[in-house]
Design a protein around this motif. Structure first.
Motif, PDB file in Angstrom:
ATOM      1  N   LEU A   2       5.824  -9.769 -19.610  1.00 56.14           N
ATOM      2  CA  LEU A   2       5.501  -8.549 -18.937  1.00 56.14           C
ATOM      3  C   LEU A   2       3.831  -8.542 -18.967  1.00 56.14           C
ATOM      4  O   LEU A   2       3.630  -7.546 -17.891  1.00 56.14           O
ATOM      5  N   TRP A   3       3.209  -8.932 -19.873  1.00 58.80           N
ATOM      6  CA  TRP A   3       1.789  -8.797 -19.697  1.00 58.80           C
ATOM      7  C   TRP A   3       1.347  -9.579 -18.459  1.00 58.80           C
ATOM      8  O   TRP A   3       0.189  -9.175 -17.925  1.00 58.80           O
ATOM      9  N   LYS A   5       2.838 -10.135 -15.708  1.00 59.96           N
ATOM     10  CA  LYS A   5       3.345  -9.146 -14.538  1.00 59.96           C
ATOM     11  C   LYS A   5       2.305  -8.144 -14.434  1.00 59.96           C
ATOM     12  O   LYS A   5       1.760  -7.724 -13.305  1.00 59.96           O
ATOM     13  N   ALA A   6       2.079  -7.427 -15.472  1.00 59.60           N
ATOM     14  CA  ALA A   6       0.966  -6.200 -15.471  1.00 59.60           C
ATOM     15  C   ALA A   6      -0.421  -6.564 -15.031  1.00 59.60           C
ATOM     16  O   ALA A   6      -1.217  -6.276 -14.075  1.00 59.60           O
ATOM     17  N   ILE A  10      -2.354  -5.723 -11.577  1.00 57.83           N
ATOM     18  CA  ILE A  10      -3.657  -4.985 -11.951  1.00 57.83           C
ATOM     19  C   ILE A  10      -4.753  -5.706 -10.808  1.00 57.83           C
ATOM     20  O   ILE A  10      -5.255  -4.948 -10.002  1.00 57.83           O
TER      21      ILE A  10
END
Length: 151
Positions: A2-3, A5-6, A10
């Protein structure tokens, strides 16, 4: 994951922000008559280009990291379409750099109308890329829910 993807999202937002605004600066450069204003706009464009380039590179880095994490995506058609659009958008940023050099050299031939039209290219690509990724995610959740024996 998930990091990854984040971070991918960004830096994609950073990249697109630059793609939306750089051609707009070119419109202003084309219309400006005062050399002091033109010098300021060229400086703004050069700085924005660098930030946009960093956004693009890191979007690619985190996107590739996501593919390493999930190599199965490489066999999916939606990803091929998305990657084609991302490659085209990367080329668009390179094309903007060529024109930034022309503005710096004083050899720009594009009209303000030309740059207003060019300014719409990232919006069209965004309207294509986001649904590819989101609808893919929705389809994956639907398939997973249908195959789940949740009784």
């Amino acid at each position: 994951m998930l990091w990854l993807k984040a971070l991918h999202l960004i830096f994609m937002v950073t990249w697109f922000a630059g793609l939306f605004y750089l051609p707009r600066i070119y419109v202003y450069l084309t219309e400006a008559t005062d050399e002091a204003v033109r010098a300021t706009l060229r400086t703004m464009a050069q700085r924005l280009y660098r930030i946009t380039l960093v956004g693009m590179v890191l979007t690619w880095v985190f996107g590739i990291a996501l593919l390493v994490w999930n190599p199965g995506y490489l066999s999916m058609g939606w990803l091929h379409a998305k990657l084609l659009l991302v490659v085209a958008l990367s080329g668009y940023l390179g094309w903007l750099k060529v024109h930034l050099r022309r503005f710096t050299a004083g050899t720009n031939t594009g009209t303000s109308r030309f740059w207003r039209i060019a300014n719409e290219v990232p919006a069209v690509v965004l309207l294509l890329v986001v649904p590819l990724a989101v609808l893919r995610a929705t389809a994956a959740v639907t398939v997973a829910a249908q195959s789940c024996d949740c009784r």
